[in-house]
Design an enzyme around this catalytic site. Structure first.
Site, PDB file in Angstrom:
ATOM      1  N   ARG A   1       0.840  -1.197   0.000  1.00 15.76           N
ATOM      2  CA  ARG A   1       0.000   0.000   0.000  1.00 15.76           C
ATOM      3  C   ARG A   1       0.878   1.251   0.000  1.00 15.76           C
ATOM      4  O   ARG A   1       2.043   1.216   0.425  1.00 15.76           O
ATOM      5  CB  ARG A   1      -0.944   0.001   1.197  1.00 15.76           C
TER       6      ARG A   1
ATOM      7  N   GLY B   1       6.561  -2.232  -4.757  1.00 14.99           N
ATOM      8  CA  GLY B   1       6.689  -1.379  -3.579  1.00 14.99           C
ATOM      9  C   GLY B   1       5.634  -0.291  -3.487  1.00 14.99           C
ATOM     10  O   GLY B   1       4.834  -0.069  -4.403  1.00 14.99           O
ATOM     11  N   HIS B   2       5.678   0.427  -2.362  1.00 13.50           N
ATOM     12  CA  HIS B   2       4.663   1.455  -2.104  1.00 13.50           C
ATOM     13  C   HIS B   2       4.764   2.611  -3.094  1.00 13.50           C
ATOM     14  O   HIS B   2       5.851   2.994  -3.519  1.00 13.50           O
ATOM     15  CB  HIS B   2       4.752   1.970  -0.667  1.00 13.50           C
ATOM     16  N   ASN B   3       3.599   3.110  -3.482  1.00 12.56           N
ATOM     17  CA  ASN B   3       3.448   4.245  -4.394  1.00 12.56           C
ATOM     18  C   ASN B   3       3.959   3.985  -5.806  1.00 12.56           C
ATOM     19  O   ASN B   3       4.113   4.924  -6.600  1.00 12.56           O
ATOM     20  CB  ASN B   3       4.114   5.504  -3.828  1.00 12.56           C
TER      21      ASN B   3
ATOM     22  N   SER C   1       7.776   4.163  -5.358  1.00  9.22           N
ATOM     23  CA  SER C   1       7.564   5.413  -6.103  1.00  9.22           C
ATOM     24  C   SER C   1       8.075   5.402  -7.528  1.00  9.22           C
ATOM     25  O   SER C   1       8.109   6.441  -8.189  1.00  9.22           O
ATOM     26  CB  SER C   1       8.177   6.606  -5.354  1.00  9.22           C
TER      27      SER C   1
END
Length: 344
Positions: free
Chosen positions: A219, A240-242, A260
Protein backbone atom coordinates in the site's frame (compact mmCIF):
# COMPACT_ATOMS: atom_id res chain seq x y z
CA UNK A 1 -21.73 -27.35 -22.88
CA UNK A 2 -21.20 -27.48 -26.64
CA UNK A 3 -20.21 -25.17 -29.49
CA UNK A 4 -21.55 -25.42 -33.01
CA UNK A 5 -19.73 -24.77 -36.27
CA UNK A 6 -21.35 -21.38 -36.93
CA UNK A 7 -21.04 -20.36 -33.27
CA UNK A 8 -17.32 -21.18 -33.39
CA UNK A 9 -16.78 -18.88 -36.37
CA UNK A 10 -18.77 -16.10 -34.72
CA UNK A 11 -16.75 -16.52 -31.54
CA UNK A 12 -13.35 -16.14 -33.22
CA UNK A 13 -14.57 -13.47 -35.66
CA UNK A 14 -14.32 -15.13 -39.07
CA UNK A 15 -16.89 -16.06 -41.69
CA UNK A 16 -17.52 -19.77 -42.41
CA UNK A 17 -16.56 -20.82 -45.92
CA UNK A 18 -19.12 -23.63 -45.85
CA UNK A 19 -21.91 -24.95 -43.69
CA UNK A 20 -21.53 -27.93 -41.35
CA UNK A 21 -23.51 -29.41 -38.50
CA UNK A 22 -20.36 -30.11 -36.46
CA UNK A 23 -20.67 -29.73 -32.68
CA UNK A 24 -17.68 -29.46 -30.35
CA UNK A 25 -17.64 -30.38 -26.68
CA UNK A 26 -14.38 -29.05 -25.29
CA UNK A 27 -10.76 -28.04 -25.77
CA UNK A 28 -7.43 -29.78 -25.26
CA UNK A 29 -3.82 -30.01 -26.46
CA UNK A 30 -2.93 -31.75 -29.71
CA UNK A 31 -1.63 -34.80 -27.85
CA UNK A 32 -4.50 -35.10 -25.35
CA UNK A 33 -7.48 -34.10 -27.51
CA UNK A 34 -10.23 -36.59 -28.20
CA UNK A 35 -12.97 -36.74 -30.78
CA UNK A 36 -15.30 -33.76 -30.42
CA UNK A 37 -12.63 -31.47 -29.01
CA UNK A 38 -10.89 -28.39 -30.46
CA UNK A 39 -7.13 -27.82 -30.36
CA UNK A 40 -4.62 -25.46 -32.00
CA UNK A 41 -1.21 -25.41 -33.65
CA UNK A 42 0.76 -22.57 -32.08
CA UNK A 43 4.17 -23.51 -33.46
CA UNK A 44 5.20 -25.45 -36.56
CA UNK A 45 7.62 -27.55 -34.47
CA UNK A 46 4.53 -29.45 -33.22
CA UNK A 47 3.41 -30.41 -36.72
CA UNK A 48 4.09 -34.09 -35.98
CA UNK A 49 1.57 -33.88 -33.15
CA UNK A 50 -0.92 -32.32 -35.55
CA UNK A 51 -0.60 -35.26 -37.91
CA UNK A 52 -1.39 -37.66 -35.05
CA UNK A 53 -4.03 -35.73 -33.11
CA UNK A 54 -7.49 -37.13 -32.39
CA UNK A 55 -9.05 -33.65 -32.17
CA UNK A 56 -12.06 -32.97 -34.37
CA UNK A 57 -10.88 -29.46 -35.25
CA UNK A 58 -7.51 -27.69 -35.05
CA UNK A 59 -6.95 -23.95 -35.45
CA UNK A 60 -3.90 -23.46 -37.68
CA UNK A 61 -1.93 -20.52 -39.16
CA UNK A 62 -1.16 -20.09 -42.85
CA UNK A 63 0.87 -22.97 -44.21
CA UNK A 64 0.72 -26.40 -45.77
CA UNK A 65 -0.52 -28.63 -42.95
CA UNK A 66 -2.15 -32.04 -42.86
CA UNK A 67 -3.97 -33.96 -40.16
CA UNK A 68 -5.62 -37.27 -39.39
CA UNK A 69 -8.87 -38.30 -41.12
CA UNK A 70 -11.86 -36.73 -39.37
CA UNK A 71 -9.87 -33.72 -38.14
CA UNK A 72 -10.83 -30.42 -39.74
CA UNK A 73 -8.20 -27.66 -40.05
CA UNK A 74 -9.49 -24.12 -39.65
CA UNK A 75 -7.22 -21.30 -40.87
CA UNK A 76 -6.95 -18.27 -38.54
CA UNK A 77 -4.54 -15.34 -38.29
CA UNK A 78 -3.40 -16.15 -34.75
CA UNK A 79 -4.24 -19.66 -33.51
CA UNK A 80 -3.23 -18.91 -29.91
CA UNK A 81 -5.50 -15.88 -29.62
CA UNK A 82 -8.39 -17.67 -31.34
CA UNK A 83 -7.94 -20.72 -29.12
CA UNK A 84 -8.01 -18.51 -26.02
CA UNK A 85 -11.46 -17.30 -27.04
CA UNK A 86 -12.61 -20.90 -27.35
CA UNK A 87 -11.17 -21.75 -23.94
CA UNK A 88 -12.98 -18.77 -22.44
CA UNK A 89 -16.22 -20.05 -23.93
CA UNK A 90 -15.92 -23.48 -22.32
CA UNK A 91 -14.35 -22.28 -19.08
CA UNK A 92 -15.83 -18.83 -18.63
CA UNK A 93 -16.07 -17.27 -15.20
CA UNK A 94 -19.87 -17.38 -15.26
CA UNK A 95 -19.75 -21.10 -15.99
CA UNK A 96 -17.37 -21.70 -13.09
CA UNK A 97 -19.45 -19.87 -10.49
CA UNK A 98 -21.53 -22.11 -8.25
CA UNK A 99 -23.51 -19.49 -6.33
CA UNK A 100 -23.61 -19.65 -2.59
CA UNK A 101 -21.79 -18.77 0.61
CA UNK A 102 -20.25 -21.56 2.64
CA UNK A 103 -21.45 -21.88 6.24
CA UNK A 104 -17.76 -21.83 7.15
CA UNK A 105 -17.29 -18.30 5.84
CA UNK A 106 -17.42 -15.28 8.16
CA UNK A 107 -19.02 -12.22 6.58
CA UNK A 108 -19.77 -8.98 8.41
CA UNK A 109 -23.41 -7.97 8.51
CA UNK A 110 -22.96 -4.80 6.45
CA UNK A 111 -20.99 -6.35 3.57
CA UNK A 112 -22.56 -5.65 0.15
CA UNK A 113 -22.79 -9.10 -1.44
CA UNK A 114 -25.48 -11.07 -3.30
CA UNK A 115 -25.33 -14.72 -2.16
CA UNK A 116 -27.11 -15.79 -5.34
CA UNK A 117 -24.46 -14.28 -7.63
CA UNK A 118 -21.13 -15.10 -5.96
CA UNK A 119 -19.25 -18.15 -4.71
CA UNK A 120 -17.61 -17.97 -1.29
CA UNK A 121 -15.62 -20.95 0.00
CA UNK A 122 -15.04 -22.14 3.59
CA UNK A 123 -12.70 -20.12 5.76
CA UNK A 124 -13.26 -16.83 3.94
CA UNK A 125 -13.39 -13.69 6.08
CA UNK A 126 -14.99 -10.53 4.68
CA UNK A 127 -14.80 -7.57 7.02
CA UNK A 128 -17.16 -4.68 7.63
CA UNK A 129 -17.83 -2.21 4.83
CA UNK A 130 -16.54 -4.42 2.01
CA UNK A 131 -18.27 -4.76 -1.36
CA UNK A 132 -18.17 -7.89 -3.53
CA UNK A 133 -19.19 -7.71 -7.20
CA UNK A 134 -21.49 -10.21 -8.88
CA UNK A 135 -19.91 -13.23 -10.56
CA UNK A 136 -16.87 -13.29 -8.29
CA UNK A 137 -15.35 -16.46 -6.83
CA UNK A 138 -13.55 -16.24 -3.49
CA UNK A 139 -11.43 -19.28 -2.67
CA UNK A 140 -10.87 -20.96 0.67
CA UNK A 141 -9.11 -18.99 3.37
CA UNK A 142 -9.19 -15.59 1.68
CA UNK A 143 -9.37 -12.37 3.67
CA UNK A 144 -11.11 -9.28 2.31
CA UNK A 145 -10.46 -6.41 4.68
CA UNK A 146 -12.52 -3.47 5.87
CA UNK A 147 -13.98 -1.24 3.14
CA UNK A 148 -12.38 -3.20 0.29
CA UNK A 149 -14.16 -2.94 -3.05
CA UNK A 150 -13.96 -6.12 -5.16
CA UNK A 151 -15.28 -5.80 -8.72
CA UNK A 152 -17.37 -8.11 -10.88
CA UNK A 153 -16.25 -11.53 -12.16
CA UNK A 154 -13.09 -11.60 -10.06
CA UNK A 155 -11.32 -14.83 -9.16
CA UNK A 156 -9.50 -15.02 -5.84
CA UNK A 157 -7.66 -18.29 -5.43
CA UNK A 158 -7.17 -19.75 -1.93
CA UNK A 159 -5.19 -17.78 0.60
CA UNK A 160 -5.43 -14.33 -1.00
CA UNK A 161 -5.31 -11.36 1.38
CA UNK A 162 -6.69 -7.95 0.41
CA UNK A 163 -6.17 -5.49 3.21
CA UNK A 164 -8.33 -2.57 4.23
CA UNK A 165 -9.71 -0.02 1.75
CA UNK A 166 -8.00 -1.40 -1.37
CA UNK A 167 -9.84 -1.16 -4.69
CA UNK A 168 -9.99 -4.15 -7.04
CA UNK A 169 -11.46 -3.76 -10.54
CA UNK A 170 -13.51 -6.15 -12.67
CA UNK A 171 -12.26 -9.53 -13.93
CA UNK A 172 -9.16 -9.45 -11.73
CA UNK A 173 -7.42 -12.77 -11.03
CA UNK A 174 -5.34 -13.15 -7.89
CA UNK A 175 -3.40 -16.40 -7.62
CA UNK A 176 -2.86 -18.24 -4.29
CA UNK A 177 -0.98 -16.39 -1.59
CA UNK A 178 -1.22 -12.88 -3.05
CA UNK A 179 -1.07 -10.07 -0.52
CA UNK A 180 -2.58 -6.81 -1.69
CA UNK A 181 -2.14 -3.79 0.55
CA UNK A 182 0.63 -4.91 2.89
CA UNK A 183 2.51 -2.05 4.53
CA UNK A 184 5.08 -0.29 2.41
CA UNK A 185 8.69 -0.69 3.49
CA UNK A 186 9.52 2.58 5.17
CA UNK A 187 11.56 3.40 8.27
CA UNK A 188 13.21 6.52 9.68
CA UNK A 189 16.33 6.34 11.83
CA UNK A 190 15.43 8.14 15.07
CA UNK A 191 17.82 8.17 18.04
CA UNK A 192 19.65 5.16 16.68
CA UNK A 193 16.50 3.10 16.13
CA UNK A 194 14.51 2.30 12.99
CA UNK A 195 11.09 3.87 13.45
CA UNK A 196 8.25 2.65 11.24
CA UNK A 197 6.86 5.22 8.79
CA UNK A 198 3.04 5.05 8.69
CA UNK A 199 1.63 3.70 5.42
CA UNK A 200 -1.92 5.03 5.18
CA UNK A 201 -2.58 4.85 1.43
CA UNK A 202 -4.20 2.05 -0.56
CA UNK A 203 -3.67 -0.21 -3.58
CA UNK A 204 -5.73 0.11 -6.76
CA UNK A 205 -5.85 -2.88 -9.11
CA UNK A 206 -7.54 -1.93 -12.38
CA UNK A 207 -9.70 -4.12 -14.65
CA UNK A 208 -8.40 -7.36 -16.24
CA UNK A 209 -5.23 -7.56 -14.14
CA UNK A 210 -3.78 -10.93 -13.14
CA UNK A 211 -1.30 -11.23 -10.27
CA UNK A 212 0.65 -14.44 -9.73
CA UNK A 213 1.10 -16.61 -6.67
CA UNK A 214 2.82 -15.18 -3.58
CA UNK A 215 3.15 -11.66 -4.96
CA UNK A 216 3.10 -8.64 -2.66
CA UNK A 217 1.74 -5.26 -3.69
CA UNK A 218 2.42 -2.74 -0.92
CA UNK A 219 0.00 0.00 0.00
CA UNK A 220 1.06 3.59 -0.58
CA UNK A 221 2.41 5.84 2.13
CA UNK A 222 -0.17 8.35 0.91
CA UNK A 223 -2.45 8.04 -2.11
CA UNK A 224 -2.34 4.83 -4.15
CA UNK A 225 -0.08 2.11 -5.45
CA UNK A 226 -1.54 1.34 -8.89
CA UNK A 227 -1.44 -1.70 -11.17
CA UNK A 228 -2.89 -0.61 -14.51
CA UNK A 229 -5.54 -2.20 -16.66
CA UNK A 230 -4.62 -5.49 -18.34
CA UNK A 231 -1.25 -5.84 -16.63
CA UNK A 232 -0.06 -9.39 -15.90
CA UNK A 233 2.27 -10.05 -12.96
CA UNK A 234 4.00 -13.42 -12.64
CA UNK A 235 4.71 -15.33 -9.41
CA UNK A 236 6.69 -13.98 -6.46
CA UNK A 237 7.04 -10.37 -7.58
CA UNK A 238 7.39 -7.45 -5.16
CA UNK A 239 5.75 -4.12 -6.01
CA UNK A 240 6.69 -1.38 -3.58
CA UNK A 241 4.66 1.46 -2.10
CA UNK A 242 3.45 4.25 -4.39
CA UNK A 243 4.57 2.40 -7.53
CA UNK A 244 2.48 3.20 -10.61
CA UNK A 245 2.37 0.48 -13.26
CA UNK A 246 0.75 1.43 -16.55
CA UNK A 247 -1.66 -0.49 -18.75
CA UNK A 248 -0.92 -3.90 -20.29
CA UNK A 249 2.51 -4.33 -18.74
CA UNK A 250 4.24 -7.68 -18.14
CA UNK A 251 6.07 -8.18 -14.85
CA UNK A 252 7.76 -11.59 -14.83
CA UNK A 253 8.67 -13.84 -11.89
CA UNK A 254 10.81 -12.68 -8.97
CA UNK A 255 10.99 -9.04 -10.04
CA UNK A 256 11.28 -6.21 -7.57
CA UNK A 257 10.02 -2.68 -8.24
CA UNK A 258 11.04 -0.28 -5.50
CA UNK A 259 8.89 2.47 -4.07
CA UNK A 260 7.56 5.41 -6.10
CA UNK A 261 8.83 4.16 -9.47
CA UNK A 262 6.56 4.60 -12.47
CA UNK A 263 6.19 2.26 -15.43
CA UNK A 264 4.50 3.43 -18.63
CA UNK A 265 2.17 1.34 -20.79
CA UNK A 266 3.25 -1.96 -22.41
CA UNK A 267 6.43 -2.18 -20.36
CA UNK A 268 8.04 -5.61 -19.83
CA UNK A 269 10.14 -6.34 -16.75
CA UNK A 270 11.68 -9.79 -17.31
CA UNK A 271 12.46 -12.42 -14.67
CA UNK A 272 14.53 -11.44 -11.61
CA UNK A 273 15.04 -7.88 -12.80
CA UNK A 274 15.11 -5.04 -10.30
CA UNK A 275 13.96 -1.43 -10.59
CA UNK A 276 15.36 1.02 -8.05
CA UNK A 277 13.11 3.56 -6.38
CA UNK A 278 11.83 6.86 -7.78
CA UNK A 279 12.57 5.99 -11.44
CA UNK A 280 10.46 6.35 -14.58
CA UNK A 281 10.29 3.79 -17.38
CA UNK A 282 8.75 5.04 -20.60
CA UNK A 283 6.13 3.20 -22.68
CA UNK A 284 7.07 0.00 -24.57
CA UNK A 285 10.39 -0.50 -22.82
CA UNK A 286 11.84 -3.92 -22.00
CA UNK A 287 14.15 -4.66 -19.08
CA UNK A 288 15.89 -7.98 -19.70
CA UNK A 289 16.13 -10.81 -17.16
CA UNK A 290 18.32 -10.25 -14.09
CA UNK A 291 18.99 -6.65 -15.06
CA UNK A 292 19.30 -3.85 -12.51
CA UNK A 293 17.84 -0.45 -13.36
CA UNK A 294 19.28 2.55 -11.53
CA UNK A 295 18.48 5.35 -14.01
CA UNK A 296 15.17 6.26 -15.63
CA UNK A 297 14.47 5.00 -19.15
CA UNK A 298 13.31 7.85 -21.37
CA UNK A 299 13.59 6.17 -24.78
CA UNK A 300 11.70 2.95 -25.70
CA UNK A 301 13.91 -0.06 -26.32
CA UNK A 302 15.44 -3.15 -24.77
CA UNK A 303 17.75 -2.63 -21.81
CA UNK A 304 20.03 -5.23 -20.27
CA UNK A 305 22.72 -5.68 -17.63
CA UNK A 306 23.57 -4.42 -14.19
CA UNK A 307 23.49 -1.49 -14.37
CA UNK A 308 21.06 -1.71 -17.28
CA UNK A 309 22.01 -0.08 -20.56
CA UNK A 310 20.76 -0.38 -24.16
CA UNK A 311 21.07 -4.01 -25.16
CA UNK A 312 23.54 -3.43 -28.02
CA UNK A 313 25.93 -1.65 -25.67
CA UNK A 314 25.67 -4.46 -23.13
CA UNK A 315 26.19 -7.11 -25.80
CA UNK A 316 29.33 -5.34 -27.03
CA UNK A 317 30.61 -5.20 -23.46
CA UNK A 318 29.92 -8.91 -22.93
CA UNK A 319 31.60 -9.77 -26.22
CA UNK A 320 34.69 -7.82 -25.16
CA UNK A 321 34.72 -9.51 -21.75
CA UNK A 322 34.53 -12.94 -23.37
CA UNK A 323 37.82 -12.15 -25.16
CA UNK A 324 39.69 -11.24 -21.97
CA UNK A 325 41.31 -14.70 -21.44
CA UNK A 326 42.60 -14.65 -25.02
CA UNK A 327 43.81 -11.06 -24.69
CA UNK A 328 45.61 -11.89 -21.44
CA UNK A 329 47.49 -14.68 -23.19
CA UNK A 330 48.43 -12.37 -26.04
CA UNK A 331 49.52 -9.70 -23.59
CA UNK A 332 51.58 -12.21 -21.61
CA UNK A 333 53.30 -13.42 -24.75
CA UNK A 334 54.11 -9.87 -25.84
CA UNK A 335 55.39 -8.99 -22.36
CA UNK A 336 57.60 -12.06 -22.28
CA UNK A 337 58.98 -11.22 -25.70
CA UNK A 338 59.73 -7.66 -24.67
CA UNK A 339 61.52 -8.84 -21.54
CA UNK A 340 63.79 -11.20 -23.44
CA UNK A 341 67.40 -9.95 -23.58
CA UNK A 342 68.29 -8.44 -26.89
CA UNK A 343 71.58 -9.03 -28.62
CA UNK A 344 74.05 -6.15 -28.86
Amino acid sequence: MSLGWTELHDLIGISPSQDHDFVYTGVSSLTDARSGEISFLGNSRYETQLRATQASLVLVPKGDFSSTPGCHLLLVDNPSVAFSKVIDYFHSQSALVQPGISPGAHIAADVEIDPDRVQVAPGVVIESGAKVGDGSIIGAGCLIGRNVSLGKDCLLHPGVIIREACLIGDRVILQPGCVIGSDGYGFDLVNGKHQKTPQVGIVEIEDDVEIGANCCVDRARFGSTVVGEGTKVDNMAQIGHNVKIGKHCLVVAQCGIAGSSRLGNYVTIAAQAGVAGHLEVTDQSVLAAQSGLFKSIKKPGVYMGNPARPIREEQRKLAALSRLPELRKEFGALKKKLEEPRGE
